[in-house]
Structures are given as C-alpha cells and as structure tokens.
Design an enzyme around this catalytic site. Structure first.
Site, mmCIF file in Angstrom:
data_model
loop_
_atom_site.group_PDB
_atom_site.id
_atom_site.type_symbol
_atom_site.label_atom_id
_atom_site.label_comp_id
_atom_site.label_asym_id
_atom_site.label_seq_id
_atom_site.Cartn_x
_atom_site.Cartn_y
_atom_site.Cartn_z
ATOM 1 N N GLU A 139 40.588 18.384 15.542
ATOM 2 C CA GLU A 139 41.692 17.582 14.994
ATOM 3 C C GLU A 139 43.054 18.130 15.425
ATOM 4 O O GLU A 139 43.162 19.278 15.875
ATOM 5 C CB GLU A 139 41.618 17.534 13.466
ATOM 6 N N LYS A 146 39.288 24.667 -0.170
ATOM 7 C CA LYS A 146 40.079 25.700 -0.833
ATOM 8 C C LYS A 146 40.503 25.215 -2.197
ATOM 9 O O LYS A 146 40.538 24.010 -2.469
ATOM 10 C CB LYS A 146 41.258 26.116 0.032
HETATM 11 N N1 PSU Z 1 43.233 21.777 5.117
HETATM 12 C C1 PSU Z 1 43.567 22.836 5.892
HETATM 13 N N2 PSU Z 1 44.317 22.629 7.000
HETATM 14 C C2 PSU Z 1 44.697 21.380 7.392
HETATM 15 C C3 PSU Z 1 44.309 20.264 6.576
HETATM 16 C C4 PSU Z 1 43.585 20.514 5.453
HETATM 17 O O1 PSU Z 1 43.241 23.968 5.576
HETATM 18 O O2 PSU Z 1 45.365 21.244 8.414
HETATM 19 C C5 PSU Z 1 44.675 18.894 7.030
HETATM 20 C C6 PSU Z 1 43.469 18.183 7.674
HETATM 21 O O3 PSU Z 1 43.952 17.413 8.747
HETATM 22 C C7 PSU Z 1 42.979 17.282 6.575
HETATM 23 C C8 PSU Z 1 44.278 16.902 5.908
HETATM 24 O O4 PSU Z 1 42.268 16.150 7.040
HETATM 25 O O5 PSU Z 1 45.040 18.092 5.908
HETATM 26 C C9 PSU Z 1 44.083 16.378 4.512
HETATM 27 O O6 PSU Z 1 45.296 15.872 4.052
HETATM 28 P P1 PSU Z 1 45.352 15.019 2.709
HETATM 29 O O7 PSU Z 1 45.026 16.009 1.630
HETATM 30 O O8 PSU Z 1 46.751 14.512 2.671
HETATM 31 O O9 PSU Z 1 44.326 13.960 2.852
#
Ligand code: PSU
Ligand code: MN
Length: 301
Positions: free
Chosen positions: A25, A160
């Site tokens: 990603e 997390k």
């Molecule tokens: N958790 C991490 N690092 C990240 C993300 C999540 O430790 O970079 C990013 C990923 O791209 C995940 C997104 O899909 O955040 C989720 O965002 P939201 O909670 O807004 O859906």
C-alpha cells in the site's frame, strides 16, 4: 484488463508468467511514516520481497490512473508529498480517477486494485478497524468491509490499541473474515506480540496459509483473509510504555477535535513523537517481517 489500471512492466510480466507477486500500500508511505524513513522503508520492503522470491507491486493512484508497480521515483514523490497526497479509500476512487488526481491507497483501495490486477497477497503494517469509542463516533474503517468483499490475503502485524480490538474481531466475525495468527494463538497488537485476544486459527507455514486461502476462493466464498504476524521479539515494545503513549495520543486527538480519515495519521505521528521515535523503529521492522512472510506465501500460492 480494467481500462483504469496500469501495471508496471515488471508486474505485468510476473503476472503473465504466473510468478509470485506481493501488493503493497502507499498510505503507509504518505501518511503512516515521516519522510525520509517512509521512502527508505518502502524501498527496503520491495527489496525484501525480491530477496524472498516474489515481485513487489506498490499500489497508488497517479494522475487518475490505478497503478500496480511504482518506480523508485514514484515512491519518492508520494513520500515527499506526504500528507498533502489524498488518502484514498473506496469512496474517494471515483472522483480522483475522473479528475486525474493522485491518491495514496489505504488497505481498502490497495485490495481493490490488487484484485483488479489479479494479485492475491498483500503485505502491510496495520489495518484500520473499529476505533475506540465507535459506539458514539461510528468510526469503523472501510478496511473491514473490504476484507469482507474482496479476495485478497492481507498480512499485517495485528491491530494496535488505537482501535477497540474486541469490537474489531467481532466485526470481522460477523463479516465472515477468517483471522489467522501466524505461529500464534493470540492476536498480536502491532507494537507488541500480545493483546489478550485470541485469533480464529493458528497457522505455522506459508503453504498452509496458501491452502486455506485457495480453499476459500475455490468454494466461492466472497472476501479476503486477515493474517496477523507478530512483530519479532527483539523489536517488540514494552506494553506499558506503548499503551501509555497510545492513551495520551487518543486524548489529544479528541481534545483537538480530529475526526474521520485524519484520526489514524494523527495518532501514528503523535505516538512516534511521544515514544521519541521508538514506535517508528518497531513499525519499520514489523513491516519488513510481514513482507518476508507475504513473499513466501505468494510463492506457495
Ligand atoms: N495503520 C498503520 N499504518 C498505516 C495505516 C494504518 O499502522 O499507515 C493506514 C492504512 O493505510 C490503513 C488506514 O488502511 O491507515 C486506515 O485508515 P482509517 O482508519 O481512516 O480507515
Ligand atoms: Mn475512520
């Protein structure tokens, strides 16, 4: 091939020859880590995938085109632009593509584009989930719905505790998403190996991961599979210290009225600052660890 999709020459060739490919990603590059560690890590992750016998396909939206496979320059561009790039989830794709804009792909959109390209294995750090307090905010990541619908195996380091881990597992159960622990019965908590929650199944080899995913696809069951791979012991953080940092970051987040898609990037950046950069070091190591497992699993598939 989908008219909006561009494969890099290397990824196109690997897919045509049936060679193992691993999707990666780009929101982790633009929003998940600071520059320049984000770019260094993204390039190291690609190198790790190659060393383990697969071809990396870093995914993003560039100029309105869905890209599977970026050049090092493309990675540098997204990493330098950082949070100025649109964090693109499923709902963002139509307008970004129609306007010819850039977007960094989350777990959700990386799964969508990987599936369009025929890539089945995706390595990342962490997924989004049910946020703490979601019973009032309704903040539930689109990543969970994508896992319910799109046939890609996502290899992460667990969830997390910026999330409500119990509710995240309940949501995945309702949606029929298998949650696998790689070499563990306990859901890893990203920075640490333990969470107090159990996974659905423990699997110990890439071959068995591939077999379970193949069975799911061949039965015609919709959706993906979540593999949670614990951070290696030597890089895992002290649970009390990291949880105190997470609690503090969450308090600041709500005090400052940060909501929606800005929540996760804010929390990650604050946790890094509060831990004096130690959380970033752990984050980098767990991503590399997931890249190794993903490459071996793609090879076994
Ligand atoms: N958790 C991490 N690092 C990240 C993300 C999540 O430790 O970079 C990013 C990923 O791209 C995940 C997104 O899909 O955040 C989720 O965002 P939201 O909670 O807004 O859906
Ligand atoms: Mn959200």
């Amino acid at each position: 091939m989908n008219k909006y999709l561009d494969l890099s020459p290397e990824v196109a060739q690997a897919i045509a020859e049936g060679k193992p490919v691993v999707a990666l990603e780009s929101t982790i590059i633009s929003h998940g880590m600071p520059y320049p560690q984000n770019v260094e890590t993204a390039l190291k992750v690609e190198a790790t995938i190659r060393e383990n016998g697969a071809v990396p396909a870093t995914i993003a939206i560039i100029g309105g085109r869905l890209k599977a496979g970026l050049t090092p320059d493309g990675i540098e561009y997204l990493g330098k632009k950082g949070r100025a790039v649109t964090k693109a989830s499923r709902r963002d794709l139509p307008v970004l593509v129609a306007r010819g804009e850039d977007g960094a792909t989350t777990v959700t959109t990386t799964m969508i584009i990987a599936a369009l390209a025929g890539i089945r294995v995706f390595a990342t750090g962490g997924i989004g989930g049910v946020h703490r307090g979601a019973e009032t905010t309704m903040d539930i990541s689109a990543d969970l719905e994508e896992l319910a619908h799109t046939p890609v195996m996502v290899i992460c380091a667990g969830a997390k505790s910026i999330l409500d881990l119990g509710l995240t597992l309940e949501y995945l159960e309702t949606k029929g998403v298998p949650v696998i622990g790689y070499g563990t019965e306990e859901l890893p908590a990203f920075y640490t190996r333990k969470s107090g929650f159990r996974v659905d199944y423990r699997i110990d080899t890439p071959e068995e991961l591939a077999a379970a995913f193949r069975a799911k696809m061949e039965m015609g069951l919709e959706g993906g599979m979540l593999v949670t791979n614990p951070i290696p012991e030597e890089y895992s953080m002290d649970p009390e210290r990291i949880n105190a940092a997470i609690d503090k970051a969450i308090e600041e987040c709500s005090a400052r009225g940060i909501r929606g898609k800005d929540t996760t990037p804010f929390l990650l950046a604050r946790i890094k600052d509060i831990t004096g950069g130690d959380s970033l070091d752990a984050n980098i190591q767990l991503v590399l660890n997931n890249a190794r497992l993903a490459a071996r699993t793609a090879a076994a598939m």
